[in-house]
Design a protein around this motif. Structure first.
Motif, short mmCIF file in Angstrom:
data_model
loop_
_atom_site.label_atom_id
_atom_site.label_comp_id
_atom_site.label_asym_id
_atom_site.label_seq_id
_atom_site.Cartn_x
_atom_site.Cartn_y
_atom_site.Cartn_z
N TYR A 107 79.03 70.54 38.59
CA TYR A 107 79.41 69.25 37.80
C TYR A 107 79.88 68.31 38.71
O TYR A 107 80.07 68.66 39.97
CB TYR A 107 80.50 69.26 36.72
N ARG A 108 79.74 67.03 38.36
CA ARG A 108 80.54 66.10 39.49
C ARG A 108 81.47 64.94 38.65
O ARG A 108 81.24 64.88 37.36
CB ARG A 108 79.19 65.35 39.96
N GLN A 109 82.12 64.22 39.50
CA GLN A 109 82.94 63.01 38.97
C GLN A 109 83.10 62.18 40.01
O GLN A 109 83.64 62.57 41.21
CB GLN A 109 84.47 64.02 38.56
N ALA A 110 82.68 60.98 39.55
CA ALA A 110 82.91 59.83 40.57
C ALA A 110 84.05 59.12 39.92
O ALA A 110 84.66 59.35 39.06
CB ALA A 110 81.78 58.92 39.93
N PRO A 111 84.63 58.39 41.08
CA PRO A 111 85.74 57.63 40.86
C PRO A 111 85.57 56.83 39.64
O PRO A 111 84.87 55.90 39.23
CB PRO A 111 85.96 56.60 41.96
N GLY A 112 86.95 57.02 38.69
CA GLY A 112 86.80 56.20 37.46
C GLY A 112 85.99 56.58 36.31
O GLY A 112 85.91 55.99 35.32
N VAL A 143 82.64 63.79 43.69
CA VAL A 143 83.13 64.93 43.79
C VAL A 143 82.20 65.97 43.08
O VAL A 143 82.23 65.82 42.04
CB VAL A 143 84.46 65.10 43.60
N TYR A 144 81.65 67.00 43.76
CA TYR A 144 80.92 68.00 43.09
C TYR A 144 81.64 69.31 42.95
O TYR A 144 82.10 69.78 43.81
CB TYR A 144 79.90 68.12 43.86
N TYR A 145 81.93 69.68 41.66
CA TYR A 145 82.35 71.16 41.53
C TYR A 145 81.48 72.19 40.86
O TYR A 145 80.64 72.01 40.09
CB TYR A 145 83.52 70.69 40.27
N ASP A 196 84.42 85.92 28.21
CA ASP A 196 84.12 85.21 29.18
C ASP A 196 85.21 84.28 29.40
O ASP A 196 85.74 83.60 28.39
CB ASP A 196 82.69 84.50 28.89
N MET A 197 85.42 83.70 30.57
CA MET A 197 86.24 82.76 30.96
C MET A 197 85.54 81.68 32.02
O MET A 197 84.75 82.05 32.39
CB MET A 197 87.63 83.22 31.84
N ASP A 198 86.13 80.52 31.77
CA ASP A 198 85.61 79.54 32.98
C ASP A 198 86.31 79.33 34.01
O ASP A 198 87.70 79.46 34.04
CB ASP A 198 85.53 78.15 31.80
N TYR A 199 85.95 79.07 35.07
CA TYR A 199 86.31 79.09 36.24
C TYR A 199 85.72 77.78 37.07
O TYR A 199 84.50 77.60 36.91
CB TYR A 199 86.33 80.14 37.19
N TRP A 200 86.49 77.09 38.06
CA TRP A 200 86.05 76.00 38.69
C TRP A 200 86.47 75.80 40.07
O TRP A 200 87.35 76.56 40.44
CB TRP A 200 86.59 74.85 38.01
N GLY A 201 85.47 75.49 41.11
CA GLY A 201 85.74 75.47 42.44
C GLY A 201 86.67 74.21 42.54
O GLY A 201 87.01 73.29 41.69
N LYS A 202 87.10 74.02 43.90
CA LYS A 202 88.03 72.98 44.04
C LYS A 202 87.57 71.54 44.30
O LYS A 202 88.05 70.41 44.39
CB LYS A 202 88.90 73.20 45.51
N GLY A 203 85.95 71.56 44.41
CA GLY A 203 85.09 70.39 44.62
C GLY A 203 85.01 70.07 46.19
O GLY A 203 85.65 70.26 47.09
N THR A 204 83.73 69.67 46.36
CA THR A 204 83.14 69.26 47.66
C THR A 204 82.69 67.49 47.46
O THR A 204 81.87 67.42 46.60
CB THR A 204 82.33 70.09 48.52
N LEU A 205 83.07 66.66 48.41
CA LEU A 205 82.72 65.14 48.30
C LEU A 205 81.31 64.92 48.99
O LEU A 205 80.93 65.52 49.82
CB LEU A 205 83.82 64.43 49.03
N VAL A 206 80.52 64.46 48.08
CA VAL A 206 79.35 64.04 48.49
C VAL A 206 79.13 62.53 48.44
O VAL A 206 79.58 61.90 47.59
CB VAL A 206 78.15 64.55 47.51
N THR A 207 79.02 61.90 49.77
CA THR A 207 79.23 60.57 49.70
C THR A 207 77.74 60.08 50.01
O THR A 207 77.03 60.41 51.32
CB THR A 207 80.21 59.84 50.72
N VAL A 208 77.10 59.16 49.33
CA VAL A 208 75.80 58.54 49.72
C VAL A 208 75.98 57.04 50.03
O VAL A 208 76.22 56.40 49.18
CB VAL A 208 74.68 58.65 48.59
N SER A 209 75.74 57.05 51.38
CA SER A 209 76.13 55.42 51.70
C SER A 209 75.21 55.04 53.16
O SER A 209 74.96 56.10 53.72
CB SER A 209 77.51 55.19 51.85
N SER A 210 74.87 53.98 53.31
CA SER A 210 74.30 53.24 54.50
C SER A 210 75.48 52.97 55.46
O SER A 210 75.17 52.64 56.74
CB SER A 210 73.31 52.33 54.28
#
Length: 121
Positions: A37-42, A92-94, A107-121
């Motif tokens: 999953y991913r979450q962008a700011p806002g 942030v990709y989780y 079954d239970m759901d588990y999440w990682g702490k997330g890793t940031l992916v930034t695509v920019s010039s």
């Protein structure tokens, strides 16, 4: 109970590629689903891709044709290959898993702490 360790995030220019990795560890009996999953700011957290029972894959429209999810079942590791990255992929990709552990009968759901992916010039 289950730990998800992510790696592979970072800064990349538009059009570039990244491969994210996530290894699950703990008292795992079986894994139903692994994905990203991913979450962008806002913005709301959203599904990117998932693989169910090791063979059924699902992709969000945003990544179709550019992203590929795969799993190494022996290592309980899921990968996300991201090509032709766009600035709007910045987030942030989780890592996510739905799994059965030795201490639960369901079954239970588990999440990682997330890793940031930034695509920019």
């Amino acid at each position: 109970q289950v730990e998800l360790v992510e790696s592979g995030g970072g800064l990349v220019q538009p059009g570039g590629s990244l491969r994210l990795s996530c290894a699950a560890s703990g008292s795992i009996i079986g894994i139903n689903t692994m994905g990203w999953y991913r979450q962008a700011p806002g913005k709301q957290r959203e599904l990117v891709a998932q693989i169910v029972r090791g063979d059924k894959t699902n992709y969000a429209d945003s990544g179709k044709g550019r992203f590929t999810i795969s799993v190494d079942s022996a290592k309980n590791t899921v990968y996300l290959q991201m090509n032709s990255l766009k600035p709007e992929d910045t987030a942030v990709y989780y890592c996510y898993t739905r799994a059965t552990t030795a201490s639960h009968y369901y079954d239970m759901d588990y999440w990682g702490k997330g890793t940031l992916v930034t695509v920019s010039s």
